[in-house]
Design an enzyme around this catalytic site. Structure first.
Site: not given
Length: 642
Positions: A304, A357
């Site tokens: 993330d 990401e």
């Protein structure tokens, strides 16, 4: 037993250098049950502390009974208790300014359920894994040459029990797993399962990086879930958050009364950013990645917020950040950390997935460190997602002026190894559900949504869809309530779910969709520029270039009885998917009979087909390499091969 028999000076040295990649085997709380070493060992890193104690159920939370000793000036504190202790515990830290802090164990394997915050002494040993065949196949395969269709799940809101409580891992091992298998997905991606105090963070604000959240059962229950998934042929990917962590008092923040793990604050997220200039943070985080692969057999990490780690000025006002040593905005320590992270992971687990990401144009994200890449093997294609969803929300009359939003992604589609995400972030915070983004009347919304799913499947890149998207959830995702499964009582939702099931299974069946997914040889434009009719035509190819598919997508509510498309070779073509099929909720404007390519030049090709092209539809044709062609009305058939 003295502490140095359990934790050697060399291991402490490596931890301080950022090179102890299985720190969890020594740090935290460990029960030793050998006759000569019976007891419980505690290890924690607290630099510049005045004193550290272990407090818990076993000593009535009395600090005086179990004082830890620092090893030299390493900041590593240890304690061996010559008996097996159980229950809850914390570290009581006395700072040099006179404050007393109660902190959860950063390496705890299990924690109390929120709002309680203590760590729980827990052994991860004893589970008998039955997924050896899966692991062997994974470690000897090439992920790039395999299908990857990911079902992204937030466990707390996939389903809820009648009383509103959470499902258990044992429930997920039956219901979620069976559902994913039936829908034709290859992997489940779970929003963070690491312990976190606030449900509304969706798991992205972590306090226990080594604790499997107590919301859904024990760590052994999670092992069982993963094991069942592997035996059923389903991989498990975890969301992982190495960029920042929450500020809750029992967590990593201000661990000795001042900054230990953190560098500064992330104002927008209300969290602390990890300090990648501290090598002990490297040991902690790289070990954590290895931990989930080793102890829980997971198949990948979706990392993330990579962009927030790469840039020193990420979402910061001017003058609120410092340039690097070269005068730039790149976070050199974070870059080096990610390169080392991926080197270590792939050294131990060559067949797994490390997915970034990353939302900017940072180059070489999915390239190895030896060519100055970050070392991931996949990156989320945020550009494709943003452009495609922007286009799909346009009124039909405006689409001809924005055709570039559809074809621009192919200018960079092979610059990285991409995953195409229709993720949780796109159906929350006022962005509306996928279905509600689509313009038009009720029928057109579903037809447009089928087109979106068809374009996702046909476009180069691996696939990801957030839960609820597969049956056209109407309202935005809510983290505190289950999905609206009752919608499956309505015809169009049920038929849309059947469509997603069909394209997922077709995706797995057809090598042209995934075997050659990262190179121009696997994709060929037939017509990229028909903005007047808002139609795309392209070809997907497997490694055997004759194994190909022709994909036609009509983004307007207009149908054509005799629409001509160029095709890559002569022969007979069979329609293998038509999103307008009535079983999917369409108007049944199909091409049921095989079509013979005519020697009529079209789209720069020698051969072409005349097809029926339905409104707002995705149609896929496959050449039949062996067929019988009836000549001149004769009943004599001749075999042709192409």
């Amino acid at each position: 037993m003295n502490s140095m028999e359990f934790l050697s000076s060399e291991e402490i040295y490596l931890y301080n250098r950022g090179e102890l990649y299985k720190s969890y085997t020594k740090f935290g709380a460990h029960i030793l049950e050998e006759d000569s070493k019976l007891g419980t060992h505690f290890v924690v890193w607290v630099p510049n502390a005045a004193a550290v104690h272990v407090v818990g159920d076993f000593n009535d939370w009395c600090a005086a009974q179990n004082t830890m000793a620092e090893v030299g000036t390493t900041g590593v504190w240890t304690l061996f208790i010559p008996e097996i202790v159980r229950g809850l515990y914390k570290f009581e830290i006395h700072t040099k300014t006179g404050d007393v802090l109660l902190k959860s164990d950063p390496f705890a394997f299990c924690s109390e359920l929120r709002p309680l915050t203590a760590s729980r002494i827990y052994s991860l040993e004893g589970y008998q894994w039955l997924d050896q065949d899966w692991i062997l196949r994974r470690e000897t395969s090439q992920p790039k040459e395999k299908p990857l269709a990911i079902y992204e799940v937030h466990l707390g809101s996939w389903r809820r029990k009648v009383d509103g409580s959470f499902y258990h891992w044992l429930d997920f091992a039956e219901e979620l797993l069976n559902y994913v298998v039936s829908m034709g997905y290859t992997h489940i991606e779970l929003l963070p399962v690491m312990e976190h105090p606030y449900d509304g963070s969706w798991g992205y604000q972590v306090t226990g990086y080594y604790s499997c959240s107590s919301r859904y059962g024990t760590p052994h229950d999670f092992m069982y879930f993963v094991d069942c998934c592997h035996q059923a042929g389903i991989g498990i990917i975890l969301d992982w958050v190495p960029g920042h962590f929450c500020k809750d008092a029992h967590g990593l923040g201000k661990f000795n009364g001042s900054s230990v793990y953190e560098k500064d604050e992330h104002a927008q997220w209300g969290t602390y950013n990890f300090n990648f200039s501290k090598t002990e943070v490297w040991s902690f985080l790289i070990s954590n990645a290895v931990f989930w692969f080793e102890k829980f057999h997971i198949d990948g990490l979706r990392v993330d917020g990579v962009s927030s780690m790469l840039y020193l000025d990420f979402e910061k006002p001017d003058k609120a950040w410092e340039h690097n040593s070269y005068g730039g905005r790149e976070n050199l320590q974070a870059i080096a950390f990610m390169q080392r992270l991926n080197e270590v992971v792939f050294q131990h687990y060559p067949g797994v997935l490390m997915i970034a990401e990353e939302s900017t144009a940072w180059p070489l994200v999915s390239y190895p460190p030896y060519v100055n890449g970050l070392g991931y093997n996949y990156k989320w294609n945020m550009g494709w997602m943003n452009d495609t969803l922007r286009y799909m929300q346009l009124d039909f009359s405006r689409r001809k002026d924005y055709h570039h939003l559809l074809n621009f992604s192919l200018t960079y589609a092979f610059s990285e190894n991409f995953v195409l995400p229709l993720s949780h972030d796109e159906v929350v915070h006022g962005k509306r559900s996928l279905l509600e983004k689509i313009p038009g009347d009720y029928w057109q919304k579903f037809a447009g949504l089928r087109n979106l799913a068809g374009y996702l499947m046909g476009h180069p890149g691996k696939k990801l869809m957030f839960m609820g998207g597969e049956f056209a959830q109407f309202i935005e995702w809510r983290h505190d309530a289950g999905l609206d499964w009752l919608l499956l009582d309505y015809d169009l939702h049920k038929k849309y779910q059947e469509y997603v099931r069909r394209i997922n299974k077709l995706y797995q069946q057809e090598k042209a969709f995934w075997e050659n997914d990262h190179d121009w040889s696997g994709f060929e434009w037939i017509d990229a520029d028909n903005n007047g009719q808002s139609i795309l035509v392209f070809c997907r190819r497997a490694k055997n270039l004759h194994d190909c598919l022709v994909v036609v997508i009509n983004f307007q509510p207009v149908s054509y009885e005799n629409f001509r498309i160029g095709v890559p070779q002569r022969g007979i073509y069979q329609e293998i998917l038509n999103s307008d099929n009535e079983r999917f909720g369409g108007s049944n404007h199909l091409n049921p009979a095989p079509l013979v390519a005519e020697k009529v030049k079209w789209h720069g090709r020698i051969f072409s087909l005349r097809i029926k092209l339905p409104p707002l539809a995705t149609v896929i044709f496959k050449p039949q390499y062996k067929y019988k062609l009836r000549r001149g009305g004769s009943n004599v058939c001749k075999q042709r091969k192409f």
